[in-house]
Structure formats: structure tokens, C-alpha cells
Enzyme design. Structure first.
Site, PDB file in Angstrom:
ATOM      1  N   CYS A 116       0.821  -1.217   0.000  1.00 27.50           N
ATOM      2  CA  CYS A 116       0.000   0.000   0.000  1.00 27.50           C
ATOM      3  C   CYS A 116       0.853   1.264   0.000  1.00 27.50           C
ATOM      4  O   CYS A 116       0.327   2.362  -0.172  1.00 27.50           O
ATOM      5  CB  CYS A 116      -0.936   0.007   1.204  1.00 27.50           C
ATOM      6  SG  CYS A 116      -1.995  -1.430   1.242  1.00 27.50           S
ATOM      7  N   HIS A 256      -3.221   6.805   3.831  1.00 33.39           N
ATOM      8  CA  HIS A 256      -3.677   5.564   3.211  1.00 33.39           C
ATOM      9  C   HIS A 256      -5.013   5.177   3.848  1.00 33.39           C
ATOM     10  O   HIS A 256      -5.189   5.275   5.062  1.00 33.39           O
ATOM     11  CB  HIS A 256      -2.635   4.469   3.441  1.00 33.39           C
ATOM     12  CG  HIS A 256      -3.099   3.122   3.000  1.00 33.39           C
ATOM     13  ND1 HIS A 256      -3.659   2.895   1.764  1.00 33.39           N
ATOM     14  CD2 HIS A 256      -3.105   1.915   3.642  1.00 33.39           C
ATOM     15  CE1 HIS A 256      -3.977   1.622   1.664  1.00 33.39           C
ATOM     16  NE2 HIS A 256      -3.650   1.002   2.785  1.00 33.39           N
ATOM     17  N   ASN A 286     -10.317  -0.085   0.598  1.00 36.42           N
ATOM     18  CA  ASN A 286      -8.852  -0.042   0.541  1.00 36.42           C
ATOM     19  C   ASN A 286      -8.381  -0.473  -0.846  1.00 36.42           C
ATOM     20  O   ASN A 286      -8.468  -1.641  -1.202  1.00 36.42           O
ATOM     21  CB  ASN A 286      -8.289  -0.968   1.622  1.00 36.42           C
ATOM     22  CG  ASN A 286      -6.769  -1.015   1.628  1.00 36.42           C
ATOM     23  OD1 ASN A 286      -6.114  -0.463   0.746  1.00 36.42           O
ATOM     24  ND2 ASN A 286      -6.206  -1.676   2.624  1.00 36.42           N
TER      25      ASN A 286
HETATM   26  N1  COA Z   1     -18.030  -9.612   9.226  1.00 34.85           N
HETATM   27  C1  COA Z   1     -18.357 -10.047  10.442  1.00 34.85           C
HETATM   28  N2  COA Z   1     -17.448 -10.480  11.322  1.00 34.85           N
HETATM   29  C2  COA Z   1     -16.162 -10.481  10.942  1.00 34.85           C
HETATM   30  C3  COA Z   1     -15.746 -10.054   9.658  1.00 34.85           C
HETATM   31  C4  COA Z   1     -16.753  -9.611   8.796  1.00 34.85           C
HETATM   32  N3  COA Z   1     -16.466  -9.167   7.561  1.00 34.85           N
HETATM   33  N4  COA Z   1     -14.407 -10.153   9.577  1.00 34.85           N
HETATM   34  C5  COA Z   1     -13.987 -10.647  10.753  1.00 34.85           C
HETATM   35  N5  COA Z   1     -15.044 -10.854  11.573  1.00 34.85           N
HETATM   36  C6  COA Z   1     -15.045 -11.379  12.938  1.00 34.85           C
HETATM   37  C7  COA Z   1     -13.834 -12.231  13.229  1.00 34.85           C
HETATM   38  O1  COA Z   1     -14.037 -13.550  12.773  1.00 34.85           O
HETATM   39  C8  COA Z   1     -13.779 -12.133  14.733  1.00 34.85           C
HETATM   40  O2  COA Z   1     -14.698 -13.021  15.284  1.00 34.85           O
HETATM   41  P1  COA Z   1     -14.349 -13.836  16.625  1.00 34.85           P
HETATM   42  O3  COA Z   1     -14.135 -12.786  17.678  1.00 34.85           O
HETATM   43  O4  COA Z   1     -15.559 -14.676  16.813  1.00 34.85           O
HETATM   44  O5  COA Z   1     -13.086 -14.608  16.301  1.00 34.85           O
HETATM   45  C9  COA Z   1     -14.264 -10.717  15.024  1.00 34.85           C
HETATM   46  O6  COA Z   1     -14.967 -10.285  13.848  1.00 34.85           O
HETATM   47  C10 COA Z   1     -13.157  -9.743  15.325  1.00 34.85           C
HETATM   48  O7  COA Z   1     -12.152  -9.903  14.368  1.00 34.85           O
HETATM   49  P2  COA Z   1     -10.842  -9.055  14.399  1.00 34.85           P
HETATM   50  O8  COA Z   1      -9.955  -9.441  13.235  1.00 34.85           O
HETATM   51  O9  COA Z   1     -10.234  -9.076  15.768  1.00 34.85           O
HETATM   52  O10 COA Z   1     -11.449  -7.611  14.156  1.00 34.85           O
HETATM   53  P3  COA Z   1     -10.732  -6.243  14.103  1.00 34.85           P
HETATM   54  O11 COA Z   1     -11.371  -5.317  15.014  1.00 34.85           O
HETATM   55  O12 COA Z   1      -9.219  -6.371  14.172  1.00 34.85           O
HETATM   56  O13 COA Z   1     -11.059  -5.740  12.632  1.00 34.85           O
HETATM   57  C11 COA Z   1      -9.994  -5.597  10.476  1.00 34.85           C
HETATM   58  C12 COA Z   1     -10.654  -6.503  11.517  1.00 34.85           C
HETATM   59  C13 COA Z   1      -9.447  -6.475   9.367  1.00 34.85           C
HETATM   60  C14 COA Z   1     -11.056  -4.655   9.966  1.00 34.85           C
HETATM   61  C15 COA Z   1      -8.840  -4.811  11.129  1.00 34.85           C
HETATM   62  O14 COA Z   1      -8.022  -5.696  11.831  1.00 34.85           O
HETATM   63  C16 COA Z   1      -7.983  -4.058  10.148  1.00 34.85           C
HETATM   64  O15 COA Z   1      -8.428  -3.132   9.524  1.00 34.85           O
HETATM   65  N6  COA Z   1      -6.705  -4.431  10.072  1.00 34.85           N
HETATM   66  C17 COA Z   1      -5.694  -3.692   9.334  1.00 34.85           C
HETATM   67  C18 COA Z   1      -5.835  -3.827   7.880  1.00 34.85           C
HETATM   68  C19 COA Z   1      -4.621  -3.212   7.294  1.00 34.85           C
HETATM   69  O16 COA Z   1      -4.140  -2.201   7.753  1.00 34.85           O
HETATM   70  N7  COA Z   1      -4.068  -3.852   6.287  1.00 34.85           N
HETATM   71  C20 COA Z   1      -2.742  -3.525   5.866  1.00 34.85           C
HETATM   72  C21 COA Z   1      -2.563  -2.264   5.265  1.00 34.85           C
HETATM   73  S1  COA Z   1      -3.393  -2.179   3.798  1.00 34.85           S
END
Ligand code: COA
Length: 331
Positions: A116, A256, A286
């Protein structure tokens, strides 16, 4: 006198098809409410083969828009650098494909792969080439077609990632301002947090291997989330200190667009109000290398970038890579 690099045109191009959170509810086990609350995304754009929305075509459209604004002819370009992790082909580069499409016969053209941060890495390469005097007019593009490597069964990634392109034309000028600094960082120790397993060159041994769809993007969202906030905050501070600026001197931050919560935490850490932070993640999701040039183009066309205003660009992505640039807007 050392030449300064000035952005003299911006452009972007988005696929036509809008994929809403509601529609995603029918594809994976998710809800509109979860996606918006956890990421800030309401909808995104997904490209189509039928509509000729390849990586090259999106990059070309964005480039033509930037060249139009800059009012320069493609044959004035002596460098084209494209940031992308989703080229149409393993080789030649997307930059060479764009060169052919726009008839920029005199340019040296190549891609950079920096997740990214691809656009800011590419901008830095061009800025250095201009400072050295090896380049006078350049095109810098960030383009992605992440839909081509998304696993549409993985709700942790398919709700976040999307397609699009943005571009800027950069010109050497003796006057002050333009690109004031580029800070780049990487940490390969954590490459596994975000990667495509085997890349486009993967040659499956058996049909069973194909079924595993080894080219799919894989992401560990949670550890990336924390690192994104820390790395972006730290490199933004480094860039401010380097230029002897405080956040009060910054008119607009163009970060970003990976997650609205990351952007808000960054703003809080570097003590800048959200009114001074440009976001469009709600409508595009994204788009990796493309988020910053798309947002910059929109901010520019909306009149959010005043002459002489300081603008902070800051990114984080696969590699891991992160970067910050400070511009003094002269367009
Ligand atoms: N819909 C519903 N539930 C979802 C889901 C979706 N699309 N995606 C994940 N979940 C669930 C998970 O399975 C998890 O369930 P569990 O607690 O029963 O295991 C729960 O939601 C929490 O997941 P988690 O990954 O801890 O959530 P989060 O708050 O970290 O948010 C992201 C997930 C991916 C949105 C977040 O981690 C993120 O934005 N990460 C950075 C992305 C990034 O910067 N990428 C690199 C640069 S581009």
C-alpha cells in the site's frame, strides 16, 4: 540550483461497478453494520473484464486525467513509475503498458512493488531523479485490481479491499515548494502478515493445487492494525520534524485508506483534528497503492488544497512498508 519536484496535475479512475456492504451480506457471513463500524467502509468499486477495466486501463485513464490537468503532452514525460501489486502480467511492467497506451515514447518506465506504500515509494523515486537532474517531467501512478486476488470466501479481507487508480504529473521547477521530503521504511520480518501465497507465476502441479487458489491474498488483520497505527504515527512525526513543521502547519493529511479506525488513531496520535484529514474510504474501501493518489485527486478537485498549503501523505502496507511525504502545494 537543485530542481524541486512540483505536482502539476492529478487524476484518478474508478471502475463503474459499485459493490455495497448489503450485497456482500449475500456473499460472505457479514453485515453492513459490522463492516461500517469496524472499517468505515460503506461501498467499494470492483473492476470488470467486460468493461475493459484492467490494471493497465485504469492506470491509463487516471494518467490521461492527470496529464490533461497538467496540460502537457505524453511525449514530454521522461519517466513513468507505477506502484502496484496487481499488474495485468508478471512482465512487462504496468508502467510500460501505460507508456504504450498514452504514447509516452521518451519515458523510462518501470513498476515498484511496495504494498500500500507503492505510490509514496514511486513518488520518492521520481523526486530523487528530479533532484539529480536525470528527469524533468514524470508520471507517478498508484493502481490496484485487488479483486483479482481476493478470496471471496474470506470475510476478513473481501469486505475491505477493492480496485482503482490515481496518478500525478510531477515536474522539475527551480522555485521553492512542491515535494519537500520523502521518508520510507520497511520491515521484511513481518511479510507474512499480508501476502499473496505464490504470486502470478505459480504453476500448479495438479488440479487439486489449483482448487486451493494459491494466488489469494492472505492477511492477519489484527497485528497489522496495531502496527499500522504505530508506524504511520512515527513516520508522520519524523517527516514533520525533518521539515521543522508542527501539525498546526499542516492544512491537510491524506492518509492511506485501510481502516477509518486506523486513520482516527493516527490523527489522535499526531494531534491533528479529523477536519484536516481527507477520507474517502466510505465509498472506495482499501485500494492499496491507489488510495493516496485517488484521495489527493479528489481533494484537489474539491478545492481542499490551497496554494502553498502543507500536505502530509502517509501510508502503511504489505512488506511491511510505510512512508510519509510532505508537500507544499503549488498547483
Ligand atoms: N463480518 C463479520 N465479522 C467479521 C468479519 C466480517 N467481515 N471479519 C472478521 N469478523 C469477525 C472475526 O471472525 C472475529 O470473530 P471472533 O471474535 O468470533 O473470532 C471478530 O470479527 C473480530 O475480528 P478481528 O480481526 O479481531 O477484528 P478487528 O477489530 O481487528 O477488525 C480488520 C478486523 C481487518 C477490519 C482490522 O483488523 C484491520 O483493519 N486491520 C488492518 C488492515 C490493514 O491495515 N491492512 C494492511 C494495510 S493495507
Amino acid at each position: 540550483m537543485i530542481n524541486q519536484s512540483h505536482i502539476i496535475g492529478t487524476g484518478s479512475a474508478m471502475p463503474e461497478r459499485i459493490l455495497s456492504n448489503k450485497e456482500l451480506e449475500g456473499i460472505v457471513d457479514t453485515t453492513n453494520e459490522w463492516i461500517f463500524r469496524r472499517s468505515g467502509i460503506r461501498e467499494r468499486r470492483i473492476s470488470s473484464n467486460a468493461k475493459e477495466e484492467s490494471t493497465t486501463n485504469l492506470a491509463t485513464k487516471a494518467s490521461v486525467n492527470a496529464l490533461d490537468m497538467a496540460a502537457i503532452s505524453p511525449d514530454e514525460l521522461d519517466m513513468i513509475v507505477v506502484g502496484t501489486v496487481t499488474p495485468d502480467r508478471q512482465f512487462p511492467s504496468t508502467a510500460c503498458m501505460v507508456q504504450e497506451a498514452i504514447n509516452a515514447d521518451k519515458a523510462a518506465a518501470f513498476d515498484v512493488s511496495a504494498g500500500c506504500s507503492g505510490f509514496l515509494y514511486a513518488l520518492s523515486v521520481v523526486n530523487n531523479a528530479i533532484s539529480c537532474g536525470t528527469c524533468k517531467t514524470a508520471l507517478v501512478v498508484g493502481v490496484e485490481r485487488l479483486s483479482s486476488i481476493i478470496n471471496w470466501r474470506d470475510r476478513g479481507t473481501c469486505v475491505l479491499l477493492a480496485d482503482g487508480a490515481g496518478a500525478v504529473v510531477v515536474k522539475a521547477r527551480p522555485n521553492r515548494g512542491g515535494i519537500l521530503s520523502n521518508h520510507l521504511k520497511s520491515d521484511g520480518k513481518f511479510w507474512e502478515f499480508l501476502h499473496a501465497s505464490d504470486g502470478n507465476t505459480y504453476l500448479p502441479a495438479t488440479l487439486k493445487d489449483v482448487a486451493k487458489r494459491p494466488f489469494h491474498l492472505k492477511m492477519q488483520g489484527n497485528p497489522l492494525f496495531k502496527r499500522a497505527i504505530n508506524c504511520m504515527s512515527e513516520i508522520a512525526r519524523d517527516a514533520l520534524v525533518h521539515n521543522n513543521l508542527s501539525t498546526n502547519d499542516i492544512s491537510l493529511v491524506v492518509p492511506h485508506q485501510a481502516n477509518m479506525r486506523i486513520i482516527e488513531a493516527l490523527a489522535k496520535n499526531i494531534k491533528i483534528p479529523m477536519e484536516k484529514v481527507y477520507t474517502n474510504i466510505h465509498k472506495y474501501g482499501n485500494t492499496s497503492s491507489a488510495t493516496i493518489p485517488i484521495a489527493l485527486d479528489e481533494a484537489n478537485r474539491e478545492g481542499r488544497l490551497m496554494k502553498d498549503a502543507h500536505v502530509l501523505l502517509v501510508s502503511f502496507g504489505a512488506g511491511l512498508t510505510w512512508a510519509a511525504s510532505i508537500l507544499q502545494w503549488t498547483l
